[in-house]
Design an enzyme around this catalytic site. Structure first.
Site, short mmCIF file in Angstrom:
data_model
loop_
_atom_site.label_atom_id
_atom_site.label_comp_id
_atom_site.label_asym_id
_atom_site.label_seq_id
_atom_site.Cartn_x
_atom_site.Cartn_y
_atom_site.Cartn_z
N LYS A 13 -22.81 36.17 -26.03
CA LYS A 13 -22.77 36.31 -24.56
C LYS A 13 -21.53 37.11 -24.13
O LYS A 13 -21.63 38.05 -23.35
CB LYS A 13 -22.76 34.92 -23.89
N ARG A 88 -25.55 25.48 -17.42
CA ARG A 88 -25.65 24.96 -18.78
C ARG A 88 -26.49 23.71 -18.86
O ARG A 88 -26.63 23.14 -19.94
CB ARG A 88 -24.25 24.62 -19.27
N ARG A 122 -14.49 33.88 -35.67
CA ARG A 122 -14.06 34.63 -34.46
C ARG A 122 -12.55 34.56 -34.29
O ARG A 122 -11.92 33.52 -34.48
CB ARG A 122 -14.74 34.05 -33.22
N ARG A 152 -9.78 30.19 -31.20
CA ARG A 152 -9.99 29.22 -30.12
C ARG A 152 -9.94 27.80 -30.69
O ARG A 152 -10.45 27.55 -31.78
CB ARG A 152 -11.37 29.45 -29.47
N ARG A 163 -21.06 21.39 -30.14
CA ARG A 163 -21.46 22.39 -29.12
C ARG A 163 -22.91 22.80 -29.30
O ARG A 163 -23.64 23.00 -28.33
CB ARG A 163 -20.54 23.62 -29.22
P1 AP5 Z 1 -19.24 35.85 -28.65
O1 AP5 Z 1 -19.70 37.07 -27.94
O2 AP5 Z 1 -17.84 35.42 -28.42
O3 AP5 Z 1 -20.27 34.65 -28.41
P2 AP5 Z 1 -20.52 33.71 -27.15
O4 AP5 Z 1 -21.99 33.60 -26.97
O5 AP5 Z 1 -19.71 34.16 -25.99
O6 AP5 Z 1 -20.00 32.34 -27.77
P3 AP5 Z 1 -19.04 31.24 -27.17
O7 AP5 Z 1 -18.54 30.47 -28.35
O8 AP5 Z 1 -18.02 31.83 -26.25
O9 AP5 Z 1 -20.06 30.39 -26.36
P4 AP5 Z 1 -19.90 28.98 -25.83
O10 AP5 Z 1 -21.03 28.90 -24.91
O11 AP5 Z 1 -19.82 27.92 -26.88
O12 AP5 Z 1 -18.41 28.97 -25.19
P5 AP5 Z 1 -17.89 29.00 -23.69
O13 AP5 Z 1 -16.59 29.67 -23.70
O14 AP5 Z 1 -18.94 29.45 -22.77
O15 AP5 Z 1 -19.47 36.10 -30.23
C1 AP5 Z 1 -19.12 35.10 -31.17
C2 AP5 Z 1 -18.67 35.75 -32.49
O16 AP5 Z 1 -19.72 36.50 -33.06
C3 AP5 Z 1 -17.49 36.74 -32.34
O17 AP5 Z 1 -16.71 36.68 -33.49
C4 AP5 Z 1 -18.18 38.10 -32.23
O18 AP5 Z 1 -17.34 39.13 -32.68
C5 AP5 Z 1 -19.39 37.89 -33.14
N1 AP5 Z 1 -20.59 38.62 -32.69
C6 AP5 Z 1 -21.05 38.72 -31.41
N2 AP5 Z 1 -22.18 39.44 -31.38
C7 AP5 Z 1 -22.46 39.79 -32.69
C8 AP5 Z 1 -23.50 40.51 -33.33
N3 AP5 Z 1 -24.51 41.05 -32.63
N4 AP5 Z 1 -23.47 40.66 -34.68
C9 AP5 Z 1 -22.45 40.12 -35.42
N5 AP5 Z 1 -21.42 39.43 -34.86
C10 AP5 Z 1 -21.43 39.26 -33.51
O19 AP5 Z 1 -17.68 27.43 -23.40
C11 AP5 Z 1 -16.69 26.69 -24.08
C12 AP5 Z 1 -16.68 25.25 -23.57
O20 AP5 Z 1 -16.33 25.23 -22.17
C13 AP5 Z 1 -18.02 24.51 -23.65
O21 AP5 Z 1 -18.24 23.93 -24.92
C14 AP5 Z 1 -17.84 23.45 -22.54
O22 AP5 Z 1 -17.07 22.38 -22.99
C15 AP5 Z 1 -17.05 24.21 -21.47
N6 AP5 Z 1 -17.96 24.85 -20.49
C16 AP5 Z 1 -18.16 26.20 -20.31
N7 AP5 Z 1 -19.07 26.43 -19.35
C17 AP5 Z 1 -19.46 25.21 -18.90
C18 AP5 Z 1 -20.41 24.77 -17.94
N8 AP5 Z 1 -21.17 25.64 -17.25
N9 AP5 Z 1 -20.54 23.44 -17.74
C19 AP5 Z 1 -19.81 22.54 -18.41
N10 AP5 Z 1 -18.91 22.88 -19.37
C20 AP5 Z 1 -18.74 24.20 -19.61
MG MG Z 2 -18.13 33.34 -24.89
#
Ligand code: AP5
Ligand code: MG
Length: 206
Positions: A13, A88, A122, A152, A163
């Protein structure tokens, strides 16, 4: 255009949001980034969010929905935005429908077997760039700004398992929610390279 980026942890994402933001000039709003900035700043929201994020659970809906509702009133959100990581769960999606008009939900689908490696490998930079150890060739600084890269706190196997479980039980049902609204577009080959995935997204966005 107002877009939701849906997908499991590690689906790409954030990676795709940066590409979409530069090509389509859309504001990128990531609730995860907002919480991490609050944790770093030692705010009350940060203190509350940390315990949930460390456990791989969702931060309470009232807090999260209020943050997003407020953020969407800023001037820079008037000409279109991308929501990364929100909504979410069903409650958040229903709340969002009360204060925003969403045009499209882009669901990035990736085989779950790949996600653990992607996340645990990552490395991120404070400027927002994200890398994977397999392509860093031992580099420990950001190619864009030169700052030191770090991992992270929630990118460890135990928290990632939690997660993924949270995603499967609470977030995945949103695919159906947006399909029923006629707003769902699926990126089916999320396992491709970041550029290949972006090619698919460009076709969808036209
Ligand atoms: P990346 O692009 O960083 O993936 P991502 O989908 O953004 O993954 P996240 O881990 O950020 O998602 P998440 O939903 O768990 O975390 P968030 O910060 O939203 O890519 C990941 C890796 O893969 C990188 O190394 C990248 O280089 C590699 N990659 C990417 N694309 C690739 C490809 N095509 N091929 C190969 N490699 C690739 O949330 C974190 C926490 O915050 C949650 O757990 C929760 O506690 C809280 N939170 C956030 N939003 C809410 C909400 N709405 N409600 C309640 N709690 C929330
Ligand atoms: Mg992300």
């Amino acid at each position: 255009m107002n877009i939701i980026l849906l997908g499991a942890p590690g689906a790409g994402k954030g990676t795709q949001a940066s590409k979409i933001a530069s090509k389509y000039n859309l504001l990128h709003i990531s609730t995860g980034d907002i919480f991490r900035a609050n944790i770093k700043g030692g705010t009350e929201i940060g203190k509350l969010a940390k315990s949930y994020i460390d456990a791989g659970k969702l931060v309470p809906d009232e807090v999260t929905c209020k943050i997003v509702e407020d953020r969407l009133t800023w001037d820079d959100a008037k000409s279109g935005y991308m929501l990364d990581g929100f909504p979410r769960n069903l409650y958040q999606a229903q709340e969002l429908d009360k204060f925003a008009k969403i045009d499209l939900c882009l669901n990035i689908n990736v085989d779950e077997a790949l996600l653990m490696d992607r996340i645990c490998g990552r490395r991120v930079c404070s400027c927002g760039e994200s890398y994977h150890v397999s392509t860093l060739n031992g580099a420990t600084t950001c190619a864009k700004c030169g700052n030191e890269l770090y991992q992270r706190a929630d990118d460890n196997p135990e928290t990632v398992k939690a997660r993924l479980d949270t995603y499967n039980t609470q977030t995945a049902p949103l695919i159906d929610y947006y399909e029923k609204q006629g707003k769902l577009a699926c990126v089916t080959s999320g396992e491709g390279s970041p550029d290949e995935v972006f090619e698919q997204i460009k076709k969808i966005l036209g």
